[in-house]
Structure formats: structure tokens, C-alpha cells
Design a protein around this motif. Sequence first.
Motif, short mmCIF file in Angstrom:
data_model
loop_
_atom_site.label_atom_id
_atom_site.label_comp_id
_atom_site.label_asym_id
_atom_site.label_seq_id
_atom_site.Cartn_x
_atom_site.Cartn_y
_atom_site.Cartn_z
N SER A 1 -14.81 20.88 10.61
CA SER A 1 -15.84 21.37 11.57
C SER A 1 -15.13 22.04 12.73
O SER A 1 -14.02 21.75 12.94
CB SER A 1 -16.53 20.15 12.26
N GLY B 1 -23.92 24.33 18.85
CA GLY B 1 -23.32 23.22 18.12
C GLY B 1 -22.25 23.59 17.18
O GLY B 1 -21.84 24.52 17.35
N ARG C 1 -20.33 24.13 13.68
CA ARG C 1 -20.28 24.49 12.25
C ARG C 1 -19.41 23.88 11.39
O ARG C 1 -18.15 23.51 11.70
CB ARG C 1 -20.15 25.98 12.49
N TRP C 2 -20.10 23.43 10.40
CA TRP C 2 -19.18 22.69 9.09
C TRP C 2 -19.00 23.75 8.11
O TRP C 2 -19.78 24.50 7.45
CB TRP C 2 -20.07 21.60 8.71
N THR D 1 -23.26 24.32 7.21
CA THR D 1 -23.95 23.72 8.65
C THR D 1 -25.12 23.26 8.41
O THR D 1 -25.84 22.34 8.88
CB THR D 1 -23.78 24.72 9.60
N ALA D 2 -26.12 24.08 7.64
CA ALA D 2 -27.61 23.93 7.50
C ALA D 2 -27.68 22.42 6.72
O ALA D 2 -28.48 21.71 7.16
CB ALA D 2 -28.02 24.98 6.84
N ARG E 1 -25.55 20.18 6.56
CA ARG E 1 -25.04 18.92 7.14
C ARG E 1 -26.10 18.66 8.37
O ARG E 1 -26.41 17.53 8.73
CB ARG E 1 -23.78 19.47 7.83
N ARG E 2 -26.69 19.77 8.88
CA ARG E 2 -27.71 19.47 10.01
C ARG E 2 -28.97 18.78 9.53
O ARG E 2 -29.57 17.87 10.06
CB ARG E 2 -28.00 20.77 10.74
N GLU E 3 -29.15 19.22 8.25
CA GLU E 3 -30.29 18.63 7.39
C GLU E 3 -30.20 17.04 7.25
O GLU E 3 -30.90 16.07 7.32
CB GLU E 3 -30.93 19.25 6.27
N GLU F 1 -28.20 15.16 8.83
CA GLU F 1 -27.90 14.57 10.29
C GLU F 1 -29.49 14.22 10.74
O GLU F 1 -29.63 13.33 11.29
CB GLU F 1 -27.04 15.11 11.25
N ARG F 2 -30.20 15.42 10.40
CA ARG F 2 -31.57 14.96 10.85
C ARG F 2 -32.39 14.05 10.14
O ARG F 2 -32.98 13.09 10.65
CB ARG F 2 -32.28 16.48 10.60
#
Length: 545
Positions: free
Chosen positions: A250, A258, A260-261, A298-299, A301-303, A305-306
Motif C-alpha cells: 500500500s 485513501g 492505494r494498493w 485499489t478498487a 481491495r476497497r470492494e 473492505e466494503r
Amino acid sequence: MSVRPASESAQQTVIDALTAFLAAPPAGTPPELIEALALMSGNPSNPLPPRLFFEAVEQAPLAISITDARATILYANLAFEALTGYSRVEVCGQNESILSNNATPASVYEQLWQTIQRKQTWTGTLVNRTKQGGDYLAELIISPVLNAHGELQYFLGMHRDVTKVHELEGALRQQKARIETVLDAAPVLMALLDSNGRVILDNQEYKKLLADLHGREPVNMFQQAISEQLGRDAFASCLDGKDFKNVQISIDIQGHSGTRWFACSGTRIEEADPSARSYFGQQRPGERRLLLLVNEVTAHRREVERAQLEHLRASLAEQQLMHGMREALAAAIYQIQGPLNVINAAAGMLRSGAGNVETLAGMLDQINVSGSKALETLRAALPEEPREIGVLVNINALLRQVLELETARLLATGVVVDWQPATVLPELSGHQNQLRSLFKHLIDNAIQALREARPPQRELRLTTRRLERGVEIEIQDNGYGIAPEERYRVFEPFYIGWRDRRGRAGMGLALAQEIANVHGGSISVDSEADGCLLRVTLTAVAMDE
């Protein structure tokens, strides 16, 4: 016997005459003339006679021509004839422009002529034309030849065909352009590093990140982050042959919301030795390079996490609902305990004969009030059922999802699932969550049946098929089955047919039947089948329900 060309015979005649003259020169011949003629014919004491220079030019593999000051061709060698297709007889007396092609810009000829008129050598490339009309690329050198007084007298021209070299260079440039296009179009960040970690080749994705970092080299940040993740100098290890794959790191970038991964991979590349020594295979170790491939995740990873956050939120909401229901039930139990105490007291009074109508009536009123409060508490504890609109659903997909959710329980119970979905099913309008709940109730019921029956091999078969106006689902286990006299009672609320009743309220099949009814269908028990076979039929609900 071979016949010499006329020109060669004439030359030999001249040489023989000079030799005879020099062998016995007439009396009174000036010594200077004898010396000049001896120099032209070649003196045995001179190791490099002028004749040798002529033969060297004549036999040279390079096309050579000599012109006068106005570019009229005076001489052309054999290589010139072979390259251009013209014989020297055809070109001698002609202007050098006989070879010109209109593919060469006029400005090139102007620059050429200006250079040689200044008594300077011109080197360049022209598109020439052969006698047959073919084009070739000529690498040309034109040198002025000056007389003893420094005056421009002749031009010496040398040229060779470099068409193949040009084509190879063009193909190489085209291949390089293709590779760069592919690299720049790739959605993955790429960078080729030398052994010192310096970038020698990158693509557009790398340049974008470089801009986002305001000039800070991304490679340095990647090296630090990957090395911290692996616990070693990742780049140095990779150059030693220890590649790394999909290492997630990251980076916090100023000005971006935020973290970025990135998923990073590194591969060592061995380059061949380009030195002259390697021409005959005497290879020395080539340069080691590192190809760094970085995919931004990132997208994703965020999904993830969400989804985790949503799961956590749902778990907390479920816990809060469970706590609320437990509190409400505890309060209802407490409130029910009062009327039970009053009932016990009234029963005791009646048995002893001490009770009268008025006293018993007061007790009954008290029981009624307490019971009503307990009912209100229980009703308030019931969670409100969320409203779900009808959407097009695929029954196979919903069943598959429920099976995935139940995988852990099925494995723990040792159940073998025989999944036989119809190849094509019509999509129905339905309530997705309600249908998932229906299938879960029925599969849970089958798992419990197999637990209690304990057959040698626990089997669960799920089948779907198309009906004329809907779909049919069969869920069958090889447990005890349902007795014919109980095939309707099992759908009654609070009916429990299990020996192990812990944690069960007897509402599973009742709720499943209610959901099937909402979807224009029903659930039936096939009493003649082995084990328990539940047959579900579904049609549809209105899309706006």
C-alpha cells in the motif's frame, strides 16, 4: 581457348609496347620521359606500382565512378556495372543524374552539390534507379579530386546498396513501435530496471503514477514497500534469481483520497553480451535486468473492505436484534410469571375452599392484565420484515449460492450433495432474499434429518426442472422420511417432529410454505419416495410487489 575483350587487348598492347620501349629506349630520349613511363608501367624495384592501384579500384567490391567537374562520368568499375545494371560503355559520357530517382528530395541534391563545390567530401543516402527501373538505397561518398594547383578537376564517387539494411532497420523500428504500443496500452504498470535499480524502460501507466507522485520515482517506493513486506531486499534478491509474485503493498499518495494498493511481481531478465567479442560465441555474462510488473488493486481491495464492512454491519445488526429479542423475551417471561403465580394461588384457594367469587374474579382480572402486557411485549419484539421488490431471478444461481453458504455444515455432517440443475431455466420474477431463505430452510431440514437418521452414507440430492409456467425444485435426503399421516402437519406453525428440539421453534417449513405461496407455488411431501422428498413449485410474483 578464351577470348579477351577488346579493351583488355588494347591495354595489354600498350603495356607490351611500353615494356619494349623501356627495355631499349631510342638514343636521345629525355630521362624524364623514361622515368615517367617506368613509373606508369611499374618498376620491379617499386613494390606498389600505379598499375596495382588501377586494378584495386577495378576489382573493388564497392561501386566506384570518376566524373569530371560537371559530373560527367569518365570511369566506372565492375561493381558499378553489377549494381546499376549499366555497362561502363553506356554510362561513360553520361551525367551521374542518369541514376537519380524522383524519390530523393531536390534539397538533398542541392546540399550535395554545394558541399562538393566547396571542395568538401559529401556523405549521405540517395534513392537511385537501376537500368531495369528498380529502386535501391545508395549510401554515397563523393570526394573532390584536385590538381597540383588545388583546382577542382574530378569527383570520385563510391556507393553501396543499403536497401536491405534500411528494410531491417525499418522492421526493427516498426517492431519497437508495436512493443511500445502494447506496453503503453497495457493496464498494468511496467518498468525495466538495470542492476542499480534505475529505470531504463517504462510504459504510460508508470508515467501516470510518476505524475501522481509529483516526480518522486515510483520504483524507489515500491522497492522499500516490497522489501518490508518480504523481509529482504526484494530487488537485489530478484536479480540473484529469487523472483517475487503478487506481493500486495500500500502507498499513501498526497492529494489522493485513501490508500492505494498494488500487487507487485518481479522477474530477472538476462541480456545477451552485445560486445564484439561475442560475435563468434565467446559470450561473457550479460547485464542483469529486473522486470517489474505492478497491477493496481485499489478498487478490488476497497470492494473487499466494503464487503467486510457490510458483513460486519449485518453481524452487528443481527446481534443487536438477537439481544433485543432476548431482552423482550426475558421481560415477557418475567411478566408471564406474575399471572402464573396468581393462577397457582387461585388454584390453592379453590382446593382449600377458601376462595369466593369476588376474590377469584379479581385474580382473573389481574391475570388478564398481566397476560396482555406480556403479549404486547412479545409483539413489540417481533422484527419488522423488510419489503423486497420483485426482480428477475435465476433459481439455479440462488440454489448454488445457498449451497455455498451451507458448505461448512454439509462437510461437517458428512453429507454428499448430488446437484442436478436443469441446463436452462426460465427466469422468474421473485424476491431473491425470501427464496434464498426458503431453500435454506429446506436444506437445513434435510441436514437435521440426516443427523438424526445417521445412515451409513448421508446423501442430499437437489434437482431443478422447467415447468410449463414455472420451475420445480426437488430436495431429497436419505433420512427417515416423513410419515404419511404427518405430511401436512409438518407445515403447521410450531410443529416439531425432531427428537433433538434445541434451538428450534418449528417454524422453518411453515415459513418456507408461506414464501412458496407468495411466489404462486407450493411445497409438497412425496410420501412414496425413499427418505424425505420435498417438491417445490414456483411461478412468479409481480415485478412491483
